[in-house]
Design a protein around this motif. Structure first.
Motif, mmCIF file in Angstrom:
data_model
loop_
_atom_site.group_PDB
_atom_site.id
_atom_site.type_symbol
_atom_site.label_atom_id
_atom_site.label_comp_id
_atom_site.label_asym_id
_atom_site.label_seq_id
_atom_site.Cartn_x
_atom_site.Cartn_y
_atom_site.Cartn_z
ATOM 1 N N ASN A 78 0.834 -1.212 0.000
ATOM 2 C CA ASN A 78 0.000 0.000 0.000
ATOM 3 C C ASN A 78 0.865 1.257 0.000
ATOM 4 O O ASN A 78 0.563 2.221 0.698
ATOM 5 C CB ASN A 78 -0.921 0.010 1.233
ATOM 6 C CG ASN A 78 -1.840 -1.175 1.217
ATOM 7 O OD1 ASN A 78 -2.556 -1.402 0.243
ATOM 8 N ND2 ASN A 78 -1.788 -1.979 2.269
ATOM 9 N N GLN A 360 0.614 10.008 4.023
ATOM 10 C CA GLN A 360 -0.349 8.910 3.854
ATOM 11 C C GLN A 360 -1.764 9.460 3.692
ATOM 12 O O GLN A 360 -2.223 10.268 4.519
ATOM 13 C CB GLN A 360 -0.313 7.976 5.066
ATOM 14 C CG GLN A 360 -1.198 6.754 4.871
ATOM 15 C CD GLN A 360 -1.112 5.783 6.038
ATOM 16 O OE1 GLN A 360 -1.040 6.207 7.192
ATOM 17 N NE2 GLN A 360 -1.124 4.498 5.750
ATOM 18 N N HIS A 363 -7.248 6.844 5.874
ATOM 19 C CA HIS A 363 -7.955 5.597 5.553
ATOM 20 C C HIS A 363 -9.429 5.853 5.244
ATOM 21 O O HIS A 363 -10.028 5.171 4.422
ATOM 22 C CB HIS A 363 -7.849 4.622 6.724
ATOM 23 C CG HIS A 363 -6.486 3.992 6.794
ATOM 24 N ND1 HIS A 363 -6.132 2.900 6.047
ATOM 25 C CD2 HIS A 363 -5.390 4.329 7.516
ATOM 26 C CE1 HIS A 363 -4.876 2.569 6.300
ATOM 27 N NE2 HIS A 363 -4.400 3.429 7.196
ATOM 28 N N HIS A 364 -9.994 6.836 5.980
ATOM 29 C CA HIS A 364 -11.421 7.098 5.766
ATOM 30 C C HIS A 364 -11.545 8.251 4.786
ATOM 31 O O HIS A 364 -10.991 9.307 5.014
ATOM 32 C CB HIS A 364 -12.091 7.456 7.086
ATOM 33 C CG HIS A 364 -11.804 6.427 8.135
ATOM 34 N ND1 HIS A 364 -12.317 5.156 8.078
ATOM 35 C CD2 HIS A 364 -11.004 6.479 9.222
ATOM 36 C CE1 HIS A 364 -11.857 4.466 9.103
ATOM 37 N NE2 HIS A 364 -11.059 5.240 9.816
ATOM 38 N N PRO A 377 -7.491 5.630 -0.627
ATOM 39 C CA PRO A 377 -7.338 5.833 0.810
ATOM 40 C C PRO A 377 -6.351 4.830 1.415
ATOM 41 O O PRO A 377 -6.263 3.685 0.958
ATOM 42 C CB PRO A 377 -8.745 5.572 1.376
ATOM 43 C CG PRO A 377 -9.657 5.580 0.222
ATOM 44 C CD PRO A 377 -8.873 5.345 -1.018
ATOM 45 N N GLY A 378 -5.612 5.301 2.413
ATOM 46 C CA GLY A 378 -4.697 4.400 3.131
ATOM 47 C C GLY A 378 -3.333 4.258 2.464
ATOM 48 O O GLY A 378 -2.433 3.639 3.036
#
Ligand code: HEM
Length: 511
Positions: A78, A360, A363-364, A377-378
Motif C-alpha cells: 500500500n 499517507q 484511511h477514511h 485511501p490508506g
C-alpha cells in the motif's frame, strides 16, 4: 490429544489461508494500486523494503526502481514512491496529504510523538506554532552569537589537532554542542571533553534499528518491549529528555528554542504540557544535529574531492573575510552566491535525508488525485528526493556530478558557457554551444516542502555558512594522500538520516 491436534491444524489452516488470500489480493489486478508497476517482492510485503533498509541502500534501491519502472513505483503493498515534481504542491503543499506513520514507527510509539511524527494536520499545525516563532528572523538573529562561539571553538579544537583528522567527527561534536546551546541554552561539551557518554554511538545505533521499524510501524509497539531494540531507542530518548529536564530546572538567560516551545515568550498562553516539551526537546537535538553534521561532512568531502571548487570558494571568502575579519559576521553571506551554490549542490547530491519523509492518504475518505495519479485511501507515499535531485530531466548537464555553477546559471549570475568552463571533466570536444540546461527547483527537496517542511532550515544554512567560511579562512585542507574518493559514496548510507564514512583530512593553518 486429538482435539488439541485438530485445534492446531485448524489454526494453521486459518492463518495459512489468510496469508495466502492476502498475498493473492495484493498481487491481483483488483488491488487498488494494481495500476502502478513495481517489483513482486514490494507488492507482496512491506518486509522486503524493511529488510533492505537495514543495508543503508534504500536511496539507491528506490532510484534504481524509478529508472526501471518509471516515475511512480509501487514500493509496498500500500505504498508508492514518486519521482514526479509536478505532484509537489498536491502532496506536500498546504492542504496536501497528511504525514504517514514512518516517524511514529521509528519512535516505537503512537502516543509520545514529537512534532515531526504528528499525523493529524490540525494537531500538527497547532504544535508547530511555537516552533515557527522559535525560527522567526528575529529569533534566528539572537542565536547567531551562540553558533558563532561554537564555530570559533571548532576552529581552535582543529588547530590543536596534529597531522590528520576525521573531519566528520568534529562536525558531529560541533553540531550537537551548538544544537544543545540553541535549543536549551547549553548542556553539551563534546568539543571540549570529547564524546565520553557515547552520544553519537547512541544516535547511530538508534537510527539503524529504527530504519527497519519505520517500514512496519505497527510492530514498533511490540518491539519497544524487546530488550535490545527498546533499550537502544530509550537510551537516546532518555538522554535527550534529561537535557530538557535540566533546562526546566536551570532556566536560561538567553532566548533559546525552548523559550518559545515553553511559551515563555507568550505569557498570555497556557504553559506547554511537560510531555510535549520532552517529546519536542528530543526532536530539536536529533533533527538539528545529525542532519547538519551529515551536510557539513558531505560538503567538505565535495570540496576536497574538487580542489578547483575549493579554490574558487576560498577566493570568495577571502574577498569578504580576509585574515583578521570575523568569518561568522553574517552580514556578507547574502552577497556570496558561490557559497550558497556549493551548499545547494551538496544538498542536491547528498541530501541528509535522502528518501524524504512519508505522507499517507487518510484511511477514511475518498482518496486523492495527485496530478494525473489517483491514489486510494490508506496509501502511503514518498516524493523521493534522491531520485528527483539526480534526474537529468530536473538537473542537466552533469546530473550525477558536483557542479555548483548550475546554481549560478539558474540565478542568472553566470552565463551557461562561463559555467561550463568550470564543469567537471569537460573536454574540448564537449558541445559548449548546444548543450541544454535544466534546473527545476521543484525537484530540490533536501528540507522537504510545505507546512510540515524543515522548520530549522535557516538555522542549518546559518551553521553551514559559518563553518565553511571559518574553516576555509583559517586552514589549507586536503584529503589524505591515496584515499579513494569512491569510498564516500560507498559509506553514504540511508538510515533515514545518512551515516557517512570517515573522511581523513590533513589540515594546515593558512596564516
Ligand atoms: C542540513 C540540515 C537539515 C536538513 C537537510 C533537514 C531536513 C529535514 C526534513 C527533510 C524534514 C522533514 C519534513 C517533512 O516531514 O516533510 C525535517 C523536519 C524537521 N526539521 Fe530539519 N533538517 C535540517 C536541519 C534542522 C535543524 C538545524 C533543525 C533545528 C532544530 C531542524 C528541525 C526540524 C524539525 C523540528 C522538523 C519537523 C518539522 C515538522 O514536522 O513540522 N532541522 N528536516
Amino acid at each position: 490429544m486429538s482435539l488439541l491436534r485438530a485445534a492446531f491444524v485448524s489454526c494453521l489452516t486459518f492463518y495459512f489461508t489468510l496469508l495466502l488470500s492476502t498475498a493473492l489480493y495484493r498481487l491481483s489486478p483488483h488491488h487498488p494500486l494494481a495500476r502502478y508497476p513495481g517489483p513482486f517482492a514490494c507488492k507482496l510485503s512491506k518486509f522486503w523494503l524493511a529488510f533492505l533498509s537495514l543495508t543503508g541502500k534504500q536511496h539507491l534501491y528506490l532510484k534504481s526502481l524509478h529508472e526501471r519502472y518509471g516515475d511512480v513505483v509501487r514500493i509496498g503493498p500500500n505504498e508508492l514512491s514518486f519521482r514526479e515534481p509536478s505532484v509537489l504542491e498536491a502532496m506536500l503543499g498546504v492542504g496536501g496529504v497528511p504525514k504517514g506513520p514512518l516517524n511514529a514507527g521509528r519512535l516505537l510509539s503512537m502516543t509520545d510523538l514529537p512534532l515531526v511524527a504528528i499525523m493529524d494536520p490540525v494537531v500538527h499545525a497547532k504544535r508547530r506554532m511555537p516552533w515557527t516563532r522559535a525560527f522567526s528572523v528575529a529569533a534566528l538573529k539572537e542565536y547567531e552569537p551562540t553558533v558563532a562561539q561554537r564555530v570559533h571553538q571548532l576552529v581552535q579544537v582543529l588547530q590543536a589537532q596534529e597531522k590528520e583528522v576525521i573531519i566528520g567527527k568534529f562536525f558531529n561534536y560541533f553540531a550537537y554542542d551548538s544544537m544543545c546551546d540553541v535549543a536549551f541554552g547549553g548542556g553539551s561539551e563534546l568539543l571540549r571533553d570529547g564524546d565520553k557518554d557515547n552520544v553519537w554511538q547512541i544516535i547511530e545505533d538508534a537510527l539503524l534499528l529504527t530504519a527497519f521499524m519505520s517500514h512496519v510501524p505497527y510492530l514498533g509497539l511490540y518491539f519497544a518491549h524487546m530488550p535490545i531494540i527498546g533499550a537502544t531507542v530509550n537510551r537516546l530518548l532518555s538522554y535527550s529528555k534529561s537535557l530538557v529536564l535540566e533546562r526546566i530546572k536551570r532556566g536560561s538567560e538567553r532566548k533559546d528554542i525552548f523559550h518559545y516551545l515553553n511559551n515563555e515568550d507568550r505569557p498570555d498562553l497556557p504553559p506547554t504540557p511537560v510531555k510535549h516539551l520532552l517529546d519536542d526537546g528530543v526532536l530539536a537535538v536529533v533533527a538539528g544535529s545529525d542532519t547538519t553534521s551529515s551536510a557539513l561532512t558531505s560538503l567538505f568531502f565535495c570540496l576536497l574531492a574538487h580542489p578547483h571548487v575549493m579554490e574558487r570558494l576560498k577566493a570568495e571568502i577571502d574577498h569578504f573575510y580576509p585574515s583578521g575579519e570575523d568569518p561568522c559576521d553574517t552580514r556578507n553571506y547574502r552577497e556570496m552566491p558561490y557559497l550558497t551554490a556549493v551548499i545547494n549542490e551538496t544538498l542536491r547530491l547528498y541530501p541528509p535525508i535522502p528518501s524524504g519523509t512519508q505522507r499517507q492518504v487518510p484511511h477514511h475518505g475518498e482518496g486523492v488525485m495527485l496530478g494525473a495519479y489517483p491514489v486510494p485511501p490508506g496509501t502511503a507515499m514518498y516524493l523521493h528526493p534522491y531520485s528527483l535531485q539526480r534526474d537529468p530531466r530536473n538537473f542537466y548537464p552533469f546530473p550525477e556530478e558536483f557542479w555548483p555553477d548550475r546554481w549560478l546559471v539558474a540565478a542568472q549570475r553566470s552565463s551557461l558557457s562561463e559555467a561550463l568552463a568550470h564543469a567537471p571533466g569537460v573536454s574540448k570536444s564537449f558541445p559548449l554551444d548546444s548543450v541544454d540546461f535544466e534546473h527545476n527547483e521543484a525537484a530540490f527537496l533536501p528540507f522537504a516542502y510545505g507546512p510540515a517542511n524543515c522548520v530549522g532550515k535557516q538555522l542549518a544554512m546559518l551553521e553551514m555558512r559559518m563553518v565553511v567560511c571559518a574553516l576555509l579562512q583559517k586552514f589549507e585542507l586536503r584529503l589524505r594522500e591515496g584515499w579513494d574518493v569512491h569510498e564516500y559514496d560507498k559509506g553514504f548510507l540511508d538510515y533515514f538520516v545518512t551515516t557517512r564514512p570517515d573522511v581523513p583530512v590533513v589540515l594546515r593553518p593558512r596564516f
